[in-house]
Design a protein around this motif. Sequence first.
Motif, PDB file in Angstrom:
ATOM      1  N   ASN A   1       0.827  -1.197   0.000  1.00 40.32           N
ATOM      2  CA  ASN A   1       0.000   0.000   0.000  1.00 40.32           C
ATOM      3  C   ASN A   1       0.868   1.257   0.000  1.00 40.32           C
ATOM      4  O   ASN A   1       2.103   1.191   0.006  1.00 40.32           O
ATOM      5  N   ILE A   2       0.214   2.406  -0.011  1.00 36.37           N
ATOM      6  CA  ILE A   2       0.929   3.673  -0.143  1.00 36.37           C
ATOM      7  C   ILE A   2       1.964   3.864   0.964  1.00 36.37           C
ATOM      8  O   ILE A   2       3.116   4.243   0.701  1.00 36.37           O
ATOM      9  N   ARG A   3       1.567   3.613   2.201  1.00 38.08           N
ATOM     10  CA  ARG A   3       2.513   3.794   3.310  1.00 38.08           C
ATOM     11  C   ARG A   3       3.722   2.874   3.150  1.00 38.08           C
ATOM     12  O   ARG A   3       4.872   3.281   3.363  1.00 38.08           O
ATOM     13  N   GLU A   4       3.461   1.626   2.790  1.00 41.18           N
ATOM     14  CA  GLU A   4       4.550   0.654   2.650  1.00 41.18           C
ATOM     15  C   GLU A   4       5.495   1.027   1.507  1.00 41.18           C
ATOM     16  O   GLU A   4       6.714   0.866   1.632  1.00 41.18           O
ATOM     17  N   ILE A   5       4.952   1.511   0.413  1.00 38.62           N
ATOM     18  CA  ILE A   5       5.791   1.911  -0.722  1.00 38.62           C
ATOM     19  C   ILE A   5       6.703   3.071  -0.336  1.00 38.62           C
ATOM     20  O   ILE A   5       7.912   3.049  -0.592  1.00 38.62           O
ATOM     21  N   ILE A   6       6.119   4.111   0.266  1.00 36.22           N
ATOM     22  CA  ILE A   6       6.917   5.281   0.656  1.00 36.22           C
ATOM     23  C   ILE A   6       7.996   4.873   1.648  1.00 36.22           C
ATOM     24  O   ILE A   6       9.165   5.276   1.522  1.00 36.22           O
ATOM     25  N   ALA A   7       7.637   4.072   2.646  1.00 37.34           N
ATOM     26  CA  ALA A   7       8.604   3.640   3.656  1.00 37.34           C
ATOM     27  C   ALA A   7       9.737   2.854   3.020  1.00 37.34           C
ATOM     28  O   ALA A   7      10.921   3.064   3.339  1.00 37.34           O
ATOM     29  N   ASP A   8       9.397   1.927   2.121  1.00 42.36           N
ATOM     30  CA  ASP A   8      10.441   1.107   1.499  1.00 42.36           C
ATOM     31  C   ASP A   8      11.331   1.943   0.590  1.00 42.36           C
ATOM     32  O   ASP A   8      12.567   1.837   0.645  1.00 42.36           O
ATOM     33  N   LEU A   9      10.728   2.790  -0.246  1.00 45.45           N
ATOM     34  CA  LEU A   9      11.513   3.611  -1.166  1.00 45.45           C
ATOM     35  C   LEU A   9      12.450   4.544  -0.406  1.00 45.45           C
ATOM     36  O   LEU A   9      13.581   4.806  -0.846  1.00 45.45           O
ATOM     37  N   SER A  10      12.007   5.003   0.759  1.00 49.35           N
ATOM     38  CA  SER A  10      12.829   5.933   1.541  1.00 49.35           C
ATOM     39  C   SER A  10      14.025   5.249   2.207  1.00 49.35           C
ATOM     40  O   SER A  10      14.875   5.924   2.785  1.00 49.35           O
ATOM     41  N   GLN A  11      14.102   3.926   2.127  1.00 49.95           N
ATOM     42  CA  GLN A  11      15.293   3.230   2.596  1.00 49.95           C
ATOM     43  C   GLN A  11      16.447   3.357   1.599  1.00 49.95           C
ATOM     44  O   GLN A  11      17.608   3.136   1.944  1.00 49.95           O
ATOM     45  N   PHE A  12      16.115   3.703   0.361  1.00 46.30           N
ATOM     46  CA  PHE A  12      17.109   3.743  -0.710  1.00 46.30           C
ATOM     47  C   PHE A  12      17.357   5.142  -1.263  1.00 46.30           C
ATOM     48  O   PHE A  12      18.385   5.386  -1.893  1.00 46.30           O
ATOM     49  N   TYR A  13      16.399   6.038  -1.055  1.00 44.46           N
ATOM     50  CA  TYR A  13      16.496   7.403  -1.568  1.00 44.46           C
ATOM     51  C   TYR A  13      16.086   8.393  -0.487  1.00 44.46           C
ATOM     52  O   TYR A  13      15.198   8.101   0.322  1.00 44.46           O
ATOM     53  N   HIS A  14      16.716   9.567  -0.513  1.00 47.42           N
ATOM     54  CA  HIS A  14      16.203  10.690   0.260  1.00 47.42           C
ATOM     55  C   HIS A  14      15.041  11.271  -0.556  1.00 47.42           C
ATOM     56  O   HIS A  14      15.266  11.973  -1.551  1.00 47.42           O
ATOM     57  N   LEU A  15      13.818  10.952  -0.174  1.00 50.22           N
ATOM     58  CA  LEU A  15      12.665  11.461  -0.907  1.00 50.22           C
ATOM     59  C   LEU A  15      12.574  12.972  -0.730  1.00 50.22           C
ATOM     60  O   LEU A  15      12.854  13.508   0.351  1.00 50.22           O
ATOM     61  N   GLU A  16      12.166  13.653  -1.801  1.00 50.66           N
ATOM     62  CA  GLU A  16      12.173  15.110  -1.827  1.00 50.66           C
ATOM     63  C   GLU A  16      10.842  15.633  -2.343  1.00 50.66           C
ATOM     64  O   GLU A  16      10.136  14.945  -3.093  1.00 50.66           O
ATOM     65  N   PRO A  17      10.474  16.865  -1.961  1.00 48.78           N
ATOM     66  CA  PRO A  17       9.265  17.473  -2.527  1.00 48.78           C
ATOM     67  C   PRO A  17       9.330  17.468  -4.054  1.00 48.78           C
ATOM     68  O   PRO A  17      10.358  17.802  -4.644  1.00 48.78           O
ATOM     69  N   GLY A  18       8.234  17.079  -4.671  1.00 45.67           N
ATOM     70  CA  GLY A  18       8.184  17.009  -6.120  1.00 45.67           C
ATOM     71  C   GLY A  18       8.447  15.626  -6.679  1.00 45.67           C
ATOM     72  O   GLY A  18       8.261  15.400  -7.876  1.00 45.67           O
ATOM     73  N   ASP A  19       8.873  14.688  -5.848  1.00 44.33           N
ATOM     74  CA  ASP A  19       8.988  13.306  -6.306  1.00 44.33           C
ATOM     75  C   ASP A  19       7.587  12.738  -6.543  1.00 44.33           C
ATOM     76  O   ASP A  19       6.676  12.937  -5.719  1.00 44.33           O
ATOM     77  N   LEU A  20       7.412  12.058  -7.667  1.00 37.99           N
ATOM     78  CA  LEU A  20       6.168  11.357  -7.962  1.00 37.99           C
ATOM     79  C   LEU A  20       6.402   9.859  -7.858  1.00 37.99           C
ATOM     80  O   LEU A  20       7.454   9.364  -8.275  1.00 37.99           O
ATOM     81  N   ILE A  21       5.419   9.143  -7.326  1.00 41.05           N
ATOM     82  CA  ILE A  21       5.488   7.686  -7.258  1.00 41.05           C
ATOM     83  C   ILE A  21       4.278   7.110  -7.982  1.00 41.05           C
ATOM     84  O   ILE A  21       3.135   7.295  -7.536  1.00 41.05           O
TER      85      ILE A  21
END
Length: 236
Positions: free
Chosen positions: A181-201
């Motif tokens: 789900n959305i929370r799980e995707i964001i959490a997992d992706l943030s283990q590999f990237y510093h997520l920034e404003p303007g990133d689209l998933i």
Amino acid sequence: MSQKEYLWNPAPVYSLPVRGSDARLPVKRIFCVGRNYHAHAIEMDRPVDKATMRPFYFLKDPSTLVESGASVPYPTGTTNYHYEMELVVAIGIPGFRVPADEAHTLIYGYAAGLDMTRRDLQLVAREQGRPWDLGKNFEKSAVCSEIVPADALGVLDAGAIQLEVNGQIKQSSDLQLLIWNIREIIADLSQFYHLEPGDLIYTGTPEGVGAVKSGDRISGHIDRVGEVALTIGAAE
């Protein structure tokens, strides 16, 4: 300090409209989640076992972005040009190594998107163990609607997602069927990237993907988020 000089004009800022605002959302990166609905994973002959696997991702360059309602030429190099209807999540604040129960705080808003795909090139690359860039990361392949701020919607754990081609339903599913789900995707992706404003998933597509041809009109809908539309023009 003197102004920098460049050999040619730098790339423009790619952006999307925001519902209820005159300001536009500048797009930094486009992340896409692969095979995030079970039925689509089976459709692609690559079943997913969430207990033993984690999400995987590919990227599209911001220059591939196309606003909903556009007409794009049938792309070169393919005879099997596919649609993939997806919920798009727009990140609004930075985040790194974010726990899943806090991941929703990074969300600025949502959109309806199309991950257009040169399927024949993607499958050749997949079978040869090569990157998917020619099949996925090409001009005018990331279609997106306006951004709907999340404060009006909350976290989207459910909601119908549907796509039609020339008025015929091709994809019909629900966001509650996302494997991650959305929370799980964001959490997992943030283990590999510093997520920034303007990133689209782009969060993944349901089953029912298929080919389109010149002259076809694609229209998609996600409950409470909105519509996305694309017309396929003649080949260049």
